[in-house]
Design a protein around this motif. Structure first.
Motif, short mmCIF file in Angstrom:
data_model
loop_
_atom_site.label_atom_id
_atom_site.label_comp_id
_atom_site.label_asym_id
_atom_site.label_seq_id
_atom_site.Cartn_x
_atom_site.Cartn_y
_atom_site.Cartn_z
N PHE A 171 39.81 50.47 4.85
CA PHE A 171 39.63 51.85 4.40
C PHE A 171 40.20 52.86 5.40
CE2 PHE A 171 36.18 49.45 2.38
CZ PHE A 171 36.43 49.75 1.05
N ALA A 172 40.74 52.37 6.50
CA ALA A 172 41.19 53.25 7.58
C ALA A 172 42.30 54.20 7.12
CB ALA A 172 41.66 52.43 8.78
N GLU A 173 43.26 53.68 6.35
CA GLU A 173 44.38 54.52 5.93
C GLU A 173 43.91 55.66 5.02
OE1 GLU A 173 48.70 54.11 3.59
OE2 GLU A 173 47.53 52.32 4.10
N ALA A 174 43.04 55.35 4.08
CA ALA A 174 42.54 56.38 3.16
C ALA A 174 41.75 57.44 3.91
CB ALA A 174 41.68 55.74 2.08
N VAL A 175 40.95 57.02 4.89
CA VAL A 175 40.17 57.98 5.68
C VAL A 175 41.10 58.83 6.54
CG1 VAL A 175 38.49 58.19 7.55
CG2 VAL A 175 38.05 56.61 5.65
N ALA A 176 42.08 58.21 7.18
CA ALA A 176 43.01 58.94 8.04
C ALA A 176 43.79 59.98 7.24
CB ALA A 176 43.96 57.98 8.73
N ALA A 177 44.08 59.68 5.97
CA ALA A 177 44.84 60.60 5.13
C ALA A 177 44.09 61.91 4.89
CB ALA A 177 45.19 59.94 3.81
N THR A 178 42.77 61.93 5.07
CA THR A 178 41.99 63.15 4.90
C THR A 178 42.09 64.07 6.11
OG1 THR A 178 39.94 62.29 5.87
CG2 THR A 178 40.33 61.85 3.51
N GLY A 179 42.64 63.55 7.21
CA GLY A 179 42.69 64.30 8.45
C GLY A 179 41.56 63.95 9.40
N ALA A 180 40.68 63.05 8.98
CA ALA A 180 39.57 62.64 9.84
C ALA A 180 40.05 61.63 10.88
CB ALA A 180 38.44 62.05 9.00
N ARG A 181 39.32 61.55 11.96
CA ARG A 181 39.59 60.56 13.01
C ARG A 181 38.91 59.26 12.64
NH1 ARG A 181 35.93 60.51 17.61
NH2 ARG A 181 36.60 59.00 19.19
N VAL A 182 39.65 58.15 12.75
CA VAL A 182 39.14 56.85 12.34
C VAL A 182 38.64 56.07 13.56
CG1 VAL A 182 39.71 54.64 11.29
CG2 VAL A 182 40.64 56.75 10.33
N LEU A 183 37.43 55.59 13.48
CA LEU A 183 36.88 54.65 14.45
C LEU A 183 36.82 53.31 13.74
CD1 LEU A 183 34.03 56.94 15.82
CD2 LEU A 183 36.22 56.45 16.91
N ARG A 184 37.78 52.46 14.01
CA ARG A 184 38.02 51.27 13.22
C ARG A 184 37.11 50.12 13.64
NH1 ARG A 184 43.33 49.77 10.78
NH2 ARG A 184 44.01 51.72 11.73
N LEU A 185 36.42 49.54 12.65
CA LEU A 185 35.63 48.34 12.88
C LEU A 185 36.55 47.13 13.04
CD1 LEU A 185 32.81 49.03 10.27
CD2 LEU A 185 32.54 48.98 12.76
N PRO A 186 36.09 46.05 13.66
CA PRO A 186 36.98 44.92 13.96
C PRO A 186 37.35 44.06 12.76
CG PRO A 186 34.78 44.48 14.79
CD PRO A 186 34.79 45.90 14.34
N THR A 187 36.54 44.07 11.68
CA THR A 187 36.81 43.16 10.56
C THR A 187 36.89 43.93 9.25
OG1 THR A 187 34.46 42.71 10.21
CG2 THR A 187 35.66 41.23 11.68
N THR A 188 37.69 43.39 8.35
CA THR A 188 37.84 43.96 7.01
C THR A 188 36.57 43.72 6.21
OG1 THR A 188 40.23 43.64 7.02
CG2 THR A 188 39.16 43.80 4.87
N SER A 189 36.27 44.65 5.31
CA SER A 189 35.07 44.54 4.48
C SER A 189 35.46 44.34 3.02
CB SER A 189 34.23 45.81 4.61
OG SER A 189 33.14 45.79 3.74
N HIS A 190 34.98 43.25 2.43
CA HIS A 190 35.15 43.00 1.00
C HIS A 190 33.78 42.61 0.45
CE1 HIS A 190 39.47 43.36 0.87
NE2 HIS A 190 39.58 42.53 1.88
N VAL A 191 33.12 43.56 -0.19
CA VAL A 191 31.77 43.31 -0.70
C VAL A 191 31.89 42.87 -2.16
CG1 VAL A 191 29.49 44.29 -1.09
CG2 VAL A 191 30.89 45.11 0.81
N VAL A 192 31.52 41.62 -2.43
CA VAL A 192 31.59 41.07 -3.77
C VAL A 192 30.30 40.30 -4.05
CG1 VAL A 192 32.77 39.48 -5.32
CG2 VAL A 192 34.10 40.90 -3.76
N VAL A 193 29.66 40.60 -5.17
CA VAL A 193 28.45 39.89 -5.58
C VAL A 193 28.75 39.18 -6.90
CG1 VAL A 193 26.02 40.06 -6.19
CG2 VAL A 193 26.99 41.60 -4.47
N PRO A 194 28.84 37.85 -6.90
CA PRO A 194 29.20 37.13 -8.13
C PRO A 194 28.11 37.20 -9.18
CG PRO A 194 28.59 35.60 -6.39
CD PRO A 194 28.62 36.96 -5.76
N GLU A 195 28.49 36.83 -10.41
CA GLU A 195 27.51 36.84 -11.51
C GLU A 195 26.37 35.87 -11.27
OE1 GLU A 195 28.91 38.04 -15.89
OE2 GLU A 195 29.86 36.24 -15.14
N ARG A 196 26.68 34.72 -10.70
CA ARG A 196 25.67 33.68 -10.51
C ARG A 196 25.40 33.50 -9.02
NH1 ARG A 196 27.78 29.17 -14.93
NH2 ARG A 196 27.47 30.50 -16.76
#
Length: 392
Positions: free
Chosen positions: A40-65
Motif C-alpha cells: 500500500f506504500a505507493e498509494a499512500v505516497a501518492a497522497t503526499g503523505a510520508r510512508v513508514l514502510r512495514l517489513p512484510t506485505t499484507s494480504h488479508v484473505v479469509v476463505p469460505e471454509r
C-alpha cells in the motif's frame, strides 16, 4: 499546520478510505505520516503523505471454509505484523512527537503505546461503531429482547473489542458511515463523527474491460470483497442466473481464479479485480457482501444492491440497507438462480427502490466526507496542542 501519525490496518478495506483524507490534509498544509505494508506504500505516497514502510506485505484473505492450518498461519503472521507496527510506532514517537495518532480499532495496542508517550489519539473506524446499545440490539435479534436489555450497561462494552476502542479517551472518533447506517446512532456522543463515504474524487478505469459496452448495456457488478472470499460455486450460481440475458455481468472473483469457473457465456466477464467505483458509475445493479465501503460506494453511485453478507458487521449493513429500501438481503445458503432473477427484477423495476436509493444518494452528495474527516482531525489536533500548551 498539524502533524499526524496514522496507523491503519493494512488491507484494502481499511487503507482505501484513508487515502482521500490524507489528500485533504496534505493539500491543506498538514503533515501526515502513515505506518503501512509495502503493497500500500505507493498509494499512500501518492497522497503526499510520508510512508513508514512495514517489513512484510499484507494480504488479508479469509476463505469460505475454516482451515485450522491456514488460520494458524494467518494468526502467526498477524502477530508478527503487529510487532513490526509497534516497533515502528515506538521509534517514531521517540524521535518526533505528532500532534495526534490516528489508528484503526483492529490494532488496539496503538492506544496504549501512544498514551505511554503522552500523545493523544483519534480512532478511525471503517465500519459502524460499537457501544453497549449496539451490542444489546445485536444480542436481542438472536437471544431475545430480555437478554439484550441486560447488556445495556457500560460493562457490555467489554464483550466487543471495538466497543472498548470507541469508549476510550480519544480526541475524536471517525466512523466511515452515514448515521442512517449506524445502529443506535442516537446513543453516540458528539465526539463520534460520521464522515462516510470516504471515496476518491475520481474513479480510475483499467484497460482490460470493454468500457463502450459497459456504458451502453445493463450492467450487473458482482463483488464479494477482497477479504472474505467466495468459492467457484457462488459465482457459478450467478452465471447460471444471468447467462445469455440482456445483462452484462462483471464478476470480481478476488482470490478465486476466474478459470476455476469454467466456460463463461459471452455476456459474463470474470476478473480477479475490477475498478469498482468506475464500474458502479455505469451499473444498474450490484451484488455485494455488504461491506461498509462497498455499500457506501453503491449508494453514492445510486445503485441498488443484492446483499449477500458473510460476517456480523456485513449482516448489520445488509439488514439496514434492506430496511431503508435500497436493497434485498439474501442468505448465501438460499442463493438460487431463479431467486436472483426475481430479486434483480424487483430492484430494477420497483419505483419505491429507486426513490430510496436516490434519497440516500442525495444525502451522500450533500456531505464531503474527506473534508469533514480532515476538519475533525484538525480540530482534535488543535485541541491537543492547546491542552499541551496549557499544561506546561
Amino acid at each position: 499546520m498539524a502533524d499526524f501519525l496514522f496507523v491503519p490496518y493494512s488491507s484494502h478495506g481499511h487503507v482505501n478510505p484513508l487515502l482521500p483524507v490524507l489528500r485533504e490534509l496534505v493539500a491543506g498544509g498538514d503533515r501526515a505520516s502513515v505506518i503501512v505494508a509495502p503493497n500500500f506504500a505507493e498509494a499512500v505516497a501518492a497522497t503526499g503523505a510520508r510512508v513508514l514502510r512495514l517489513p512484510t506485505t499484507s494480504h488479508v484473505v479469509v476463505p469460505e471454509r475454516f482451515d485450522p492450518v491456514d488460520e494458524y498461519q494467518r494468526l502467526v503472521k498477524a502477530l508478527a505484523d503487529r510487532r513490526a507496527i509497534w516497533a515502528l510506532l515506538r521509534g517514531e514517537l521517540r524521535h518526533q512527537r505528532p500532534d495526534l495518532v490516528v489508528y484503526d480499532p483492529m490494532i488496539p495496542k496503538v492506544f496504549d503505546i501512544a498514551c505511554g508517550h503522552g500523545v493523544p489519539t483519534a480512532l478511525f473506524s471503517t465500519t459502524y461503531a460499537q457501544n453497549e446499545h449496539v451490542i444489546a440490539l445485536t444480542v436481542s435479534r438472536h437471544l431475545g429482547t430480555a437478554v439484550g436489555d441486560l447488556l445495556r450497561t457500560p460493562l457490555a462494552r467489554r464483550l466487543h473489542p471495538w466497543a472498548v476502542e470507541t469508549a476510550r479517551d480519544h480526541r475524536v472518533v471517525l466512523i466511515n458511515a452515514l448515521p442512517e447506517l449506524q445502529p443506535a446512532a442516537d446513543t453516540f456522543g458528539r465526539r463520534v463523527r460520521f464522515v462516510g463515504p470516504l471515496t476518491a474524487a475520481t474513479a480510475e478505469r483499467c484497460d482490460d474491460l470493454p468500457w463502450p459496452e459497459i456504458e451502453r448495456r445493463r450492467v450487473l457488478l458482482v463483488s464479494p470483497g477482497t477479504v472474505f472470499t467466495r468459492g467457484p460455486g457462488f459465482f457459478r450460481t450467478v452465471v447460471e442466473a444471468f447467462a445469455d440475458s440482456e445483462w452484462l455481468v462483471l464478476l470480481a472473483t478476488g482470490p478465486t481464479a476466474p478459470e476455476s469457473l469454467g466456460p463463461l457465456p459471452p455476456n459474463v466477464i470474470a476478473r480477479r479485480s475490477v475498478p469498482q467505483t468506475a464500474v458502479l458509475e455505469h451499473a444498474e445493479l450490484f451484488l455485494t457482501h455488504a461491506g461498509m465501503n462497498s455499500t457506501l460506494e453503491a449508494l453514492a453511485a445510486g445503485v441498488p444492491m443484492i446483499l449477500v453478507p458473510r460476517i456480523l458487521d456485513q449482516r448489520a449493513n445488509a439488514r439496514r440497507v434492506a430496511e431503508l429500501g435500497a436493497g434485498v438481503r439474501i442468505d448465501a445458503k438460499l442463493l438460487h438462480p431463479q431467486l436472483l432473477r426475481l430479486v434483480a427484477q424487483r430492484l430494477t423495476t420497483d419505483p419505491a427502490v429507486r426513490t430510496a436509493v436516490d434519497a440516500l444518494r442525495a444525502r451522500i452528495t450533500a456531505q464531503n466526507g474527506p473534508a469533514v474527516a480532515a476538519g475533525a482531525l484538525r480540530e482534535a489536533a488543535d485541541a491537543s496542542c492547546r491542552f499541551d500548551h496549557t499544561s506546561r
